[in-house]
Design an enzyme around this catalytic site. Structure first.
Site, PDB file in Angstrom:
ATOM      1  N   ARG A  24       1.466  -0.912   0.151  1.00 48.05           N
ATOM      2  CA  ARG A  24       0.196  -0.158  -0.381  1.00 48.05           C
ATOM      3  C   ARG A  24       0.892   1.205   0.009  1.00 48.05           C
ATOM      4  NH1 ARG A  24      -5.166   0.408   0.611  1.00 48.05           N
ATOM      5  NH2 ARG A  24      -5.078  -1.266   1.613  1.00 48.05           N
ATOM      6  N   GLU A  47      -0.018  -8.027  -3.609  1.00 47.37           N
ATOM      7  CA  GLU A  47      -0.835  -6.639  -4.369  1.00 47.37           C
ATOM      8  C   GLU A  47      -0.660  -5.119  -3.614  1.00 47.37           C
ATOM      9  OE1 GLU A  47      -4.252  -5.027  -0.881  1.00 47.37           O
ATOM     10  OE2 GLU A  47      -3.953  -7.356  -0.868  1.00 47.37           O
ATOM     11  N   THR A  76      -8.133  -3.631  -2.671  1.00 49.30           N
ATOM     12  CA  THR A  76      -8.804  -2.471  -2.249  1.00 49.30           C
ATOM     13  C   THR A  76      -9.377  -2.206  -3.844  1.00 49.30           C
ATOM     14  OG1 THR A  76      -7.235  -1.670  -0.974  1.00 49.30           O
ATOM     15  CG2 THR A  76      -9.582  -0.770  -1.477  1.00 49.30           C
ATOM     16  N   LYS A 136      -9.493 -13.489   2.824  1.00 46.99           N
ATOM     17  CA  LYS A 136      -8.913 -12.647   3.862  1.00 46.99           C
ATOM     18  C   LYS A 136      -9.730 -12.003   5.029  1.00 46.99           C
ATOM     19  CE  LYS A 136      -7.407  -7.470   3.133  1.00 46.99           C
ATOM     20  NZ  LYS A 136      -7.936  -6.479   2.450  1.00 46.99           N
ATOM     21  N   GLY A 165      -3.040  -5.554  10.962  1.00 46.58           N
ATOM     22  CA  GLY A 165      -2.080  -5.585  12.531  1.00 46.58           C
ATOM     23  C   GLY A 165      -1.141  -6.764  12.510  1.00 46.58           C
ATOM     24  N   GLY A 185       0.285  -6.036   5.556  1.00 46.85           N
ATOM     25  CA  GLY A 185       0.459  -4.599   5.759  1.00 46.85           C
ATOM     26  C   GLY A 185       1.612  -3.335   5.784  1.00 46.85           C
ATOM     27  N   SER A 186       1.266  -3.125   7.173  1.00 46.40           N
ATOM     28  CA  SER A 186       2.352  -2.460   6.957  1.00 46.40           C
ATOM     29  C   SER A 186       3.580  -2.771   7.370  1.00 46.40           C
ATOM     30  CB  SER A 186       2.082  -0.651   7.820  1.00 46.40           C
ATOM     31  OG  SER A 186       1.574  -1.228   8.930  1.00 46.40           O
TER      32      SER A 186
END
Length: 224
Positions: A24, A47, A76, A136, A165, A185-186
């Site tokens: 992202r 992704e 998304t 997911k 998370g 993710g992050s």
């Protein structure tokens, strides 16, 4: 299985490493080095969320960069038009934050693999019935692992990928509860992160998946 043309499919990519790298915020200028870094670490599912700058440009570049051994997709995703753009740039995986049954069916009609976001068993079974290749579980950090354990008892061998998370240390408890993959993710990639920083995070996640007890002990965590 692998297609007749030798291109890896979602099942084979998941079997190799069922961790979806979520990039992202990445830009086309960063995608080549970041993609190389993830592939070298073992990732086969990548992704690019459509909320990222020029996301379809990044997807097209990444598809050409990593070749047939990696399943590249968009996250998304919310519209059928976006699905067609994804197909046009060579992407093969649709990831959504929600369980839109019509969108899943449209994606399957276009030959895409699908990983829709779900938060309830009702959404999960509706997505499976629509042809989803996996689920997911989102946002994972708001759902107890006991919930995931209950899902696993009724969903057979469905690929269940908690997302949101997730950290290397957290993976162990989710796996024990029935997770068969993860969306990362992050904690894996942050916008502007250097390839070296991303590689360090990628290696930690891969190790946590392949050697969970060893990595748990290394973290300094203590068994309850």
């Amino acid at each position: 299985m692998t297609r007749d043309d030798g291109v890896i499919d979602f099942g084979q990519a998941s079997a190799a490493l069922p961790l979806v790298a979520i990039l992202r915020g990445i830009t086309p200028a960063e995608i080549d080095e970041t993609g190389d870094t993830l592939v070298e670490a073992g990732f086969r599912l990548i992704e690019v969320p459509l909320t990222s700058p020029n996301a379809f440009v990044s997807i097209a570049r990444l598809v050409k960069r990593v070749g047939p051994d990696v399943v590249v997709g968009a996250g998304t995703v919310r519209t059928v038009d976006q699905l067609q753009h994804l197909v046009d740039c060579g992407g093969r995986l649709m990831v959504t934050p929600h369980g839109d049954v019509a969108l899943i069916r449209a994606a399957k009609a276009l030959g895409l693999f699908t990983l829709p976001g779900v938060a309830t068993p009702t959404e999960g079974f509706a997505a499976i019935d629509a042809g989803a290749d996996g689920l997911k579980i989102f946002p994972a950090d708001t759902l107890a692992t006991s919930t995931l354990r209950a899902w696993r008892t009724v969903m057979g061998d469905t690929l269940l990928c908690p997302t949101g998370g997730i950290t290397p240390l957290a993976m162990r408890e989710y796996v024990a509860a029935g997770a068969s993959g993860f969306g990362l993710g992050s904690a894996l990639y942050a916008p502007g992160a250097s390839p070296a920083a991303t590689r360090q995070s990628a290696d930690a996640f891969v190790a946590a998946w392949r050697r969970p007890d060893e990595e748990y002990a290394r973290s300094g965590a203590v068994e309850a």
